[in-house]
Design a protein around this motif. Sequence first.
Motif, short mmCIF file in Angstrom:
data_model
loop_
_atom_site.label_atom_id
_atom_site.label_comp_id
_atom_site.label_asym_id
_atom_site.label_seq_id
_atom_site.Cartn_x
_atom_site.Cartn_y
_atom_site.Cartn_z
N VAL A 41 0.84 -1.21 0.00
CA VAL A 41 0.00 0.00 0.00
C VAL A 41 0.87 1.26 0.00
CG1 VAL A 41 -1.68 1.34 1.34
CG2 VAL A 41 -1.97 -1.13 1.06
N SER A 42 1.95 1.24 0.75
CA SER A 42 2.85 2.39 0.79
C SER A 42 3.49 2.65 -0.56
CB SER A 42 3.93 2.18 1.86
OG SER A 42 3.34 2.06 3.14
N VAL A 43 3.90 1.59 -1.25
CA VAL A 43 4.47 1.74 -2.59
C VAL A 43 3.42 2.26 -3.56
CG1 VAL A 43 5.45 0.46 -4.55
CG2 VAL A 43 6.28 0.03 -2.22
N LEU A 44 2.19 1.74 -3.46
CA LEU A 44 1.09 2.22 -4.31
C LEU A 44 0.84 3.71 -4.06
CD1 LEU A 44 -1.35 1.79 -6.23
CD2 LEU A 44 -2.66 1.13 -4.19
N ALA A 45 0.81 4.11 -2.81
CA ALA A 45 0.57 5.53 -2.48
C ALA A 45 1.72 6.40 -2.99
CB ALA A 45 0.39 5.69 -0.97
N ALA A 46 2.94 5.93 -2.87
CA ALA A 46 4.08 6.70 -3.37
C ALA A 46 4.01 6.85 -4.89
CB ALA A 46 5.39 6.03 -2.96
N ALA A 47 3.66 5.78 -5.58
CA ALA A 47 3.51 5.84 -7.04
C ALA A 47 2.39 6.81 -7.42
CB ALA A 47 3.24 4.46 -7.60
N THR A 48 1.31 6.79 -6.66
CA THR A 48 0.20 7.71 -6.91
C THR A 48 0.66 9.15 -6.71
OG1 THR A 48 -1.40 6.06 -6.18
CG2 THR A 48 -2.14 8.34 -6.20
N LEU A 49 1.40 9.39 -5.66
CA LEU A 49 1.92 10.73 -5.38
C LEU A 49 2.77 11.25 -6.54
CD1 LEU A 49 1.85 12.73 -3.00
CD2 LEU A 49 3.97 11.70 -2.21
N VAL A 50 3.59 10.39 -7.11
CA VAL A 50 4.45 10.79 -8.23
C VAL A 50 3.62 11.05 -9.49
CG1 VAL A 50 6.25 9.97 -9.81
CG2 VAL A 50 6.51 9.66 -7.34
N THR A 51 2.71 10.13 -9.80
CA THR A 51 1.94 10.27 -11.05
C THR A 51 0.89 11.38 -10.99
OG1 THR A 51 0.36 8.55 -10.40
CG2 THR A 51 2.28 7.86 -11.71
N GLU A 52 0.55 11.84 -9.80
CA GLU A 52 -0.42 12.92 -9.65
C GLU A 52 0.17 14.30 -9.93
OE1 GLU A 52 -4.02 13.27 -8.30
OE2 GLU A 52 -3.72 11.57 -9.63
N GLN A 53 1.47 14.43 -9.97
CA GLN A 53 2.11 15.74 -10.08
C GLN A 53 1.63 16.58 -11.27
OE1 GLN A 53 3.87 17.02 -7.44
NE2 GLN A 53 3.05 15.09 -6.64
N PRO A 54 1.51 16.04 -12.50
CA PRO A 54 1.02 16.87 -13.60
C PRO A 54 -0.41 17.38 -13.35
CG PRO A 54 2.07 14.91 -14.46
CD PRO A 54 1.97 14.73 -12.97
N ARG A 55 -1.25 16.53 -12.82
CA ARG A 55 -2.63 16.94 -12.52
C ARG A 55 -2.63 18.04 -11.45
NH1 ARG A 55 -6.61 14.03 -8.68
NH2 ARG A 55 -8.60 15.04 -9.13
N TRP A 56 -1.82 17.88 -10.45
CA TRP A 56 -1.78 18.86 -9.37
C TRP A 56 -1.26 20.20 -9.87
CZ3 TRP A 56 0.25 15.75 -4.54
CH2 TRP A 56 -0.70 14.77 -4.20
N ARG A 57 -0.26 20.17 -10.76
CA ARG A 57 0.22 21.44 -11.33
C ARG A 57 -0.92 22.12 -12.10
NH1 ARG A 57 4.93 18.54 -11.69
NH2 ARG A 57 4.54 17.75 -13.80
N ARG A 58 -1.66 21.33 -12.86
CA ARG A 58 -2.79 21.87 -13.61
C ARG A 58 -3.86 22.40 -12.66
NH1 ARG A 58 -7.28 19.53 -14.88
NH2 ARG A 58 -6.52 17.45 -14.48
N LEU A 59 -4.15 21.67 -11.61
CA LEU A 59 -5.16 22.12 -10.64
C LEU A 59 -4.76 23.44 -9.98
CD1 LEU A 59 -6.11 18.76 -8.90
CD2 LEU A 59 -7.67 20.26 -10.14
N LEU A 60 -3.48 23.62 -9.74
CA LEU A 60 -3.02 24.83 -9.06
C LEU A 60 -2.86 26.01 -10.01
CD1 LEU A 60 -0.43 23.31 -6.58
CD2 LEU A 60 -2.70 24.25 -6.06
N THR A 61 -2.79 25.76 -11.31
CA THR A 61 -2.60 26.86 -12.26
C THR A 61 -3.90 27.16 -12.98
OG1 THR A 61 -1.72 25.36 -13.94
CG2 THR A 61 -0.13 26.48 -12.55
N ARG A 62 -4.19 26.40 -14.00
CA ARG A 62 -5.31 26.72 -14.89
C ARG A 62 -6.66 26.52 -14.24
NH1 ARG A 62 -6.87 23.06 -19.70
NH2 ARG A 62 -8.63 22.65 -18.41
N VAL A 63 -6.86 25.43 -13.55
CA VAL A 63 -8.19 25.09 -13.06
C VAL A 63 -8.61 25.96 -11.89
CG1 VAL A 63 -9.61 23.21 -12.17
CG2 VAL A 63 -8.00 22.75 -13.97
N GLY A 64 -7.69 26.56 -11.22
CA GLY A 64 -8.09 27.48 -10.16
C GLY A 64 -7.58 27.10 -8.79
N GLY A 65 -6.26 27.16 -8.61
CA GLY A 65 -5.65 26.82 -7.33
C GLY A 65 -5.95 27.83 -6.32
#
Length: 119
Positions: free
Chosen positions: A95-119
């Motif tokens: 589960v910890s490895v899965l969560a870490a992988a999720t954290l890494v793969t979420e980065q592009p979405r999070w950048r988008r959420l904080l910029t264009r979508v309205g952070g």
Amino acid sequence: MERPDDRRASVLRFATELVAWVAAPWALASYSWALAVLAVVVLIGLPTVFATPGDKAQVIVPVPGAVTILLVLLQLVAAVVAAWWAWPVWAAVVVSVLAAATLVTEQPRWRRLLTRVGG
């Protein structure tokens, strides 16, 4: 900014959410069935009700991108903490490895959420 292909990220995110939805009530059930039910309501209900416009097709209550990111982090933390609390070490490590992988793969979405979508 073009929306990135986040299929891999969404699969990992959903898998982590499923773990949180199972592990959190599992960990809490021995202490209180009401807390176990509340955990499921919070972990499923909050992201269902609160969403960032442009990130989700159907938005009930619009929130800034930072709130969506915090809700994902809540799922990740719940999955990892509950897994270590309630499950064998080998499962908690997975589960910890899965969560870490999720954290890494979420980065592009999070950048988008904080910029264009309205952070």
